[in-house]
Design a protein around this motif. Structure first.
Motif, PDB file in Angstrom:
ATOM      1  N   LEU A   1      12.675  -4.974  -6.607  1.00  0.00           N
ATOM      2  CA  LEU A   1      11.404  -4.356  -6.229  1.00  0.00           C
ATOM      3  C   LEU A   1      11.549  -3.841  -4.805  1.00  0.00           C
ATOM      4  N   HIS A   2      11.337  -2.534  -4.620  1.00  0.00           N
ATOM      5  CA  HIS A   2      11.462  -1.905  -3.305  1.00  0.00           C
ATOM      6  C   HIS A   2      10.131  -1.979  -2.569  1.00  0.00           C
ATOM      7  N   SER A   3      10.184  -2.348  -1.291  1.00  0.00           N
ATOM      8  CA  SER A   3       8.949  -2.476  -0.513  1.00  0.00           C
ATOM      9  C   SER A   3       8.429  -1.126  -0.029  1.00  0.00           C
ATOM     10  N   SER A   4       9.311  -0.146   0.091  1.00  0.00           N
ATOM     11  CA  SER A   4       8.888   1.189   0.514  1.00  0.00           C
ATOM     12  C   SER A   4       8.130   1.878  -0.620  1.00  0.00           C
ATOM     13  N   ILE A   5       6.931   2.314  -0.346  1.00  0.00           N
ATOM     14  CA  ILE A   5       6.116   2.960  -1.378  1.00  0.00           C
ATOM     15  C   ILE A   5       6.797   4.209  -1.904  1.00  0.00           C
TER      16      ILE A   5
ATOM     17  N   LYS B   1      11.024   4.248  -8.608  1.00  0.00           N
ATOM     18  CA  LYS B   1      11.573   3.157  -9.413  1.00  0.00           C
ATOM     19  C   LYS B   1      10.486   2.116  -9.694  1.00  0.00           C
ATOM     20  N   PRO B   2       9.409   2.510 -10.345  1.00  0.00           N
ATOM     21  CA  PRO B   2       8.281   1.589 -10.553  1.00  0.00           C
ATOM     22  C   PRO B   2       8.598   0.419 -11.466  1.00  0.00           C
ATOM     23  N   TRP B   3       9.648   0.564 -12.308  1.00  0.00           N
ATOM     24  CA  TRP B   3      10.005  -0.534 -13.221  1.00  0.00           C
ATOM     25  C   TRP B   3      10.436  -1.793 -12.465  1.00  0.00           C
ATOM     26  N   GLY B   4      10.749  -1.635 -11.183  1.00  0.00           N
ATOM     27  CA  GLY B   4      11.133  -2.796 -10.387  1.00  0.00           C
ATOM     28  C   GLY B   4      10.045  -3.852 -10.306  1.00  0.00           C
ATOM     29  N   LEU B   5       8.786  -3.433 -10.485  1.00  0.00           N
ATOM     30  CA  LEU B   5       7.678  -4.385 -10.452  1.00  0.00           C
ATOM     31  C   LEU B   5       7.760  -5.371 -11.609  1.00  0.00           C
ATOM     32  N   PHE B   6       8.486  -5.029 -12.657  1.00  0.00           N
ATOM     33  CA  PHE B   6       8.663  -5.914 -13.809  1.00  0.00           C
ATOM     34  C   PHE B   6      10.056  -6.549 -13.825  1.00  0.00           C
ATOM     35  N   THR B   7      11.086  -5.764 -13.522  1.00  0.00           N
ATOM     36  CA  THR B   7      12.446  -6.281 -13.634  1.00  0.00           C
ATOM     37  C   THR B   7      12.770  -7.313 -12.563  1.00  0.00           C
ATOM     38  N   TYR B   8      12.143  -7.215 -11.397  1.00  0.00           N
ATOM     39  CA  TYR B   8      12.493  -8.125 -10.304  1.00  0.00           C
ATOM     40  C   TYR B   8      12.206  -9.579 -10.661  1.00  0.00           C
TER      41      TYR B   8
ATOM     42  N   LEU C   1       2.764  -6.886  -5.928  1.00  0.00           N
ATOM     43  CA  LEU C   1       1.799  -6.026  -5.246  1.00  0.00           C
ATOM     44  C   LEU C   1       1.482  -6.549  -3.845  1.00  0.00           C
ATOM     45  N   ALA C   2       1.411  -7.876  -3.707  1.00  0.00           N
ATOM     46  CA  ALA C   2       1.203  -8.463  -2.374  1.00  0.00           C
ATOM     47  C   ALA C   2       2.370  -8.120  -1.457  1.00  0.00           C
ATOM     48  N   TYR C   3       3.574  -8.156  -1.997  1.00  0.00           N
ATOM     49  CA  TYR C   3       4.787  -7.795  -1.244  1.00  0.00           C
ATOM     50  C   TYR C   3       4.728  -6.337  -0.797  1.00  0.00           C
ATOM     51  N   LEU C   4       4.382  -5.446  -1.719  1.00  0.00           N
ATOM     52  CA  LEU C   4       4.277  -4.024  -1.393  1.00  0.00           C
ATOM     53  C   LEU C   4       3.220  -3.778  -0.333  1.00  0.00           C
ATOM     54  N   LEU C   5       2.057  -4.404  -0.485  1.00  0.00           N
ATOM     55  CA  LEU C   5       0.954  -4.188   0.445  1.00  0.00           C
ATOM     56  C   LEU C   5       1.296  -4.698   1.840  1.00  0.00           C
ATOM     57  N   SER C   6       1.908  -5.878   1.923  1.00  0.00           N
ATOM     58  CA  SER C   6       2.241  -6.440   3.236  1.00  0.00           C
ATOM     59  C   SER C   6       3.247  -5.571   3.966  1.00  0.00           C
ATOM     60  N   TYR C   7       4.241  -5.061   3.252  1.00  0.00           N
ATOM     61  CA  TYR C   7       5.234  -4.205   3.902  1.00  0.00           C
ATOM     62  C   TYR C   7       4.644  -2.860   4.282  1.00  0.00           C
TER      63      TYR C   7
END
Length: 291
Positions: free
Chosen positions: A58-62, A68-75, A121-127
């Motif tokens: 899961l990449h933190s950069s929006i 690569k949105p599938w990272g939200l599931f594969t991670y 999503l918390a990870y994405l938002l914090s970064y």
């Protein structure tokens, strides 16, 4: 133990209908695949491991996440480190089965997924708020496992489990201890991972509180994954052979009644009422009452 026996044991283990077993299986399979790829990369220097890691993380950069949105599931199914997967899978086995026992097998996968998504999503938002120009990568089932743990502790807070060197401890204290440890280690270089843990934990707590108030956030996924419920809910169109219409049957019965009534009235008109048999008199009396 030979290979055939091992395969039979795995099949039996997976056929028990325990979703926790399936989650453990796929996490372990992906972990082994990752490390096989890493071994190949070490030998060939092809860079395939870095590419694989990049695809599953899961990449933190929006801006990168959008591509690569599938990272939200594969991670949430991916690990590389031995201690990382060992810790997560032990917790998933222990607390996942407590969750399953208290809340049902059908909720295990939906809550695992939703907890992982909440943590991601918390990870994405914090970064996005704190480190807008950096791109961190995250792997691991920790957010999902923490969600399962906190959900179980919220549902049955006084449930006691035995820990080596500690003894019996209530589930609520164990969950609280793990959350506090996560907060303390936030500043030891794993900020994003701890934020994901806390996101999963928060969702697990909120899920149970809503469930206790009558709202099951997992219900759409339960319906989606439960094929039997989908078949039951989906109208089934069956082919059938044409049958006689009930309307026609009633109509035919009415015609028969009228025809017999006319015959008896003609008989009475010709020979009188006394000419009717006892059965004919009873039938005529019955028809006159119905009309």
């Amino acid at each position: 133990m030979n290979g055939t026996s091992f395969q039979q044991d795995i099949r039996y283990w997976l056929r028990q209908g325990n979703t926790v077993n399936h989650l453990l299986f796929w996490n372990i399979v992906i972990f082994l695949a990752f490390n096989i790829v890493r071994l190949i990369d070490t030998i060939t220097h092809s860079g395939i491991f870095a590419w694989t890691y990049d695809q599953f993380a899961l990449h933190s950069s929006i801006t990168v996440f959008i591509t690569k949105p599938w990272g939200l599931f594969t991670y949430m199914f991916s690990h590389v480190g031995v201690l990382h997967i060992l810790f997560n899978m032990l917790n998933l086995f222990w607390f996942g089965n407590i969750f399953r026992e208290m809340l049902g097998n059908q909720r295990v996968l939906p809550v695992y997924l939703m907890g992982g998504i909440a943590g991601g999503l918390a990870y994405l938002l914090s970064y996005y708020i704190l480190f807008q120009h950096s791109d961190g990568l995250m792997l691991g089932a920790s957010a999902s496992v923490m969600c399962i743990l906190v959900a179980a502790a919220t549902q049955v807070p006084d449930y006691e489990i035995g820990l080596m060197f500690i003894g019996s401890i209530r589930l609520k204290w164990l969950a609280m201890a793990l959350v506090i440890i996560g907060i303390i280690t936030m500043f030891d270089g794993n900020f994003g991972g701890v934020i994901a843990h806390l996101g999963g934990a928060s969702f697990g707590f909120a899920y149970i509180k809503l469930l206790q108030n009558g709202t099951d956030l997992a219900q759409p996924l339960i319906w989606l994954f439960n094929t039997r419920e989908r078949r039951a809910a989906k109208p089934v169109v069956k082919k059938f052979k044409p049958k006689k219409s009930p309307l026609k049957i009633v109509k035919k019965a009415d015609e028969n009644t009228q025809s017999r009534l006319d015959q008896l009235l003609d008989k009475i008109n010709e020979k009188g009422y006394q000419s009717l048999s006892a059965e004919e008199k009873a039938w005529l009396e019955k028809v006159s009452k119905e009309n």
